[in-house]
Design an enzyme around this catalytic site. Structure first.
Site, PDB file in Angstrom:
ATOM      1  N   ARG A   1     -13.428  10.011   2.025  1.00  0.00           N
ATOM      2  CA  ARG A   1     -14.324   9.481   0.983  1.00  0.00           C
ATOM      3  C   ARG A   1     -15.172   8.349   1.566  1.00  0.00           C
ATOM      4  NH1 ARG A   1     -10.494   7.366  -3.296  1.00  0.00           N
ATOM      5  NH2 ARG A   1     -12.365   6.608  -4.312  1.00  0.00           N
TER       6      ARG A   1
ATOM      7  N   HIS B   1      -3.191  -4.132  -8.178  1.00  0.00           N
ATOM      8  CA  HIS B   1      -4.169  -3.441  -7.346  1.00  0.00           C
ATOM      9  C   HIS B   1      -5.545  -3.710  -7.922  1.00  0.00           C
ATOM     10  CE1 HIS B   1      -4.326  -0.332  -4.135  1.00  0.00           C
ATOM     11  NE2 HIS B   1      -5.541  -0.132  -4.627  1.00  0.00           N
TER      12      HIS B   1
ATOM     13  N   SER C   1      -6.235   8.022  -6.636  1.00  0.00           N
ATOM     14  CA  SER C   1      -5.912   7.331  -5.383  1.00  0.00           C
ATOM     15  C   SER C   1      -5.021   6.110  -5.663  1.00  0.00           C
ATOM     16  CB  SER C   1      -7.220   6.897  -4.701  1.00  0.00           C
ATOM     17  OG  SER C   1      -6.999   5.944  -3.706  1.00  0.00           O
TER      18      SER C   1
ATOM     19  N   LYS D   1      -0.526   5.761  -5.314  1.00  0.00           N
ATOM     20  CA  LYS D   1       0.120   4.736  -4.469  1.00  0.00           C
ATOM     21  C   LYS D   1       1.039   3.857  -5.309  1.00  0.00           C
ATOM     22  CE  LYS D   1      -3.821   3.171  -2.465  1.00  0.00           C
ATOM     23  NZ  LYS D   1      -4.919   4.124  -2.344  1.00  0.00           N
TER      24      LYS D   1
ATOM     25  N   ASP E   1      -3.362  10.870   0.186  1.00  0.00           N
ATOM     26  CA  ASP E   1      -4.406   9.936  -0.273  1.00  0.00           C
ATOM     27  C   ASP E   1      -5.036   9.223   0.919  1.00  0.00           C
ATOM     28  OD1 ASP E   1      -5.942   8.122  -2.069  1.00  0.00           O
ATOM     29  OD2 ASP E   1      -4.637   6.637  -1.149  1.00  0.00           O
TER      30      ASP E   1
HETATM   31  N1  URA Z   1      -8.416   1.332  -4.078  1.00  0.00           N
HETATM   32  C1  URA Z   1      -7.759   2.490  -3.780  1.00  0.00           C
HETATM   33  O1  URA Z   1      -6.617   2.449  -3.331  1.00  0.00           O
HETATM   34  N2  URA Z   1      -8.389   3.656  -3.964  1.00  0.00           N
HETATM   35  C2  URA Z   1      -9.633   3.739  -4.442  1.00  0.00           C
HETATM   36  O2  URA Z   1     -10.134   4.822  -4.598  1.00  0.00           O
HETATM   37  C3  URA Z   1     -10.320   2.543  -4.756  1.00  0.00           C
HETATM   38  C4  URA Z   1      -9.678   1.343  -4.560  1.00  0.00           C
END
Ligand code: URA
Length: 408
Positions: free
Chosen positions: A168, A82, A183, A187, A161
């Site tokens: 956000r 990620h 966040s 995930k 989220d």
């Molecule tokens: N990627 C995400 O999934 N969440 C964030 O807050 C920033 C980048």
């Protein structure tokens, strides 16, 4: 307990308990708490931060809003990666197919664009008919058969989220270390991988602005990983200039395909690094051995074929993907050397062209974006084209747009 006292407590910089965070965030999910109240709490968090304990608790509340996938039935080590968000950062679409074509399975839940930063889900949705809303059964099936699967959060997976992420994006509350950490980590934990690599982007075009924040983020992500028995590795990489020469959803998908076919650019270098780390950890081999496998996967076109298989498996029709937009050019107003391409300004320009959105009424134009035609270090003559812009909007370029390019 009531939401106003929770907002006021955070506005004073005090630590919220698990129960208070649960009351506020779950209340927002159930629509007992209004968007404007949650926006206010999020802004108080942006300004006053959260402790590690609060961040761990918020991550847990996010995870518990949905299911946690158990991928043990696959019987193999599963990896995930990620990025914390940047400009022209298309590494997922390069790394996933490479890793899977080398026999390592990658299961990923991605997000949409956040602020000026692009999101993998938008890039995938720019491919006609691509399905980002997989059920758990489809997710597991594709992971087993293709080896790379990428889905959005559904009602199953961290739906809280998804709702907070959208708010956000629309309330200027993206750049907060604890909010980004909870966040991303929620995930990553919920989607079930064993090895998780986080690419922390730092610079003017990233959500994380300083190396100090990046180091803190890295420490907290690893700590959360430990609590859930996951191996978390982090890399910290520069985002003061865009990672690739293409910014915008379809343009970035095309760029990822060129890299998978063997184009050697900066996107390739970062993807090579990430894929090599993931493969070496999953197969328990050295990074050098893993790098050789990556190069072979690209040279033999195995990785490119895996990309096509991945797109087909999620119903995408890549041959139907076309850039449909008007074209404009940014030309140099002087002679000199290109010493910088400002990622933040490029991200803002891409947003203005329609490649992203700032509220729910807007729609992303998947064809919109920017192709950079010069690299840092290039000699520039007056009138040279520095970038091609793709847009369906009527826009007027300002001096600020042109100042994306620093020429000395
Ligand atoms: N990627 C995400 O999934 N969440 C964030 O807050 C920033 C980048």
């Amino acid at each position: 307990m009531n939401i106003l006292s929770i907002i006021e407590k955070k506005a004073l910089g005090k630590e919220l308990s698990y129960e208070e965070l649960e009351y506020a965030f779950n209340g927002f999910y159930k629509e007992d708490i209004e968007d404007y109240q949650m926006s206010s709490l999020l802004m108080a968090i942006v300004i006053n931060g959260m402790t590690l304990e609060e961040t761990i608790n918020l991550t847990d509340i996010f995870i518990k809003s949905g299911k946690v996938y158990d991928l043990s039935s696959i019987g193999e080590v599963i990896v995930d990666k990620h990025s914390t968000g940047g400009i022209g950062d298309t590494t997922t679409l390069v790394v996933g197919p490479i890793v899977a074509s080398c026999g390592v399975k990658m299961a990923k839940i991605s997000g949409k664009g956040l602020g000026i930063t692009g999101g993998t889900i938008d890039k995938l949705e720019s491919i006609p008919k691509f399905n980002v809303y997989l059920t758990k059964r489809q997710f597991l099936e594709n992971l087993k058969t293709v080896g790379f699967v990428d889905s959005s959060q559904t009602l199953d997976l961290v739906p809280l989220d998804k709702k907070v992420y959208n708010l956000r994006n629309n309330s200027g509350t993206t750049s907060s270390i604890p909010l980004i950490v909870s966040s991303i980590m929620s995930k990553k934990i919920a989607s079930g991988a064993d090895i998780i690599l986080i690419d922390i982007k730092v610079g003017n075009g990233a959500l994380v602005k300083t190396k100090k924040d990046a180091n803190l983020m890295s420490e907290w992500m690893k700590e959360i990983g430990k609590r859930y028995n996951k191996k978390v590795v982090t890399i910290i990489s520069d985002m003061n200039k865009p990672l690739s020469n293409c910014i915008g959803n379809r343009l970035e998908v095309e760029e990822a395909m060129r890299v998978l076919k063997g184009e050697k650019c900066e996107l390739f270098v970062t993807s090579l690094e990430i894929a090599s780390i993931l493969i070496s950890l999953a197969k328990n081999i050295t990074k050098e051995e893993a790098t050789k496998e990556v190069i072979e996967a690209i040279d033999s076109k195995k990785a490119y074929k895996k990309f096509l298989e991945f797109v087909r498996a999620q119903n995408g029709e890549i041959s139907k993907m076309k850039i449909k937009a008007n074209v404009k050019y940014i030309r140099s107003e002087e002679d000199g050397i290109l010493v910088g391409i400002n990622a933040k300004k490029i991200g803002e320009l891409a947003l203005k062209l329609g490649a992203g959105k700032t509220n729910d009424r807007e729609k992303i134009d998947y064809s919109a974006g920017i192709k950079l035609l010069k690299n840092v270090g290039d000699k520039i003559n007056k009138n040279d084209i520095l970038a091609t812009l793709y847009t369906n909007k009527t826009i007027k370029l300002s001096n600020d747009d042109i100042s994306c390019f620093e020429i000395e």
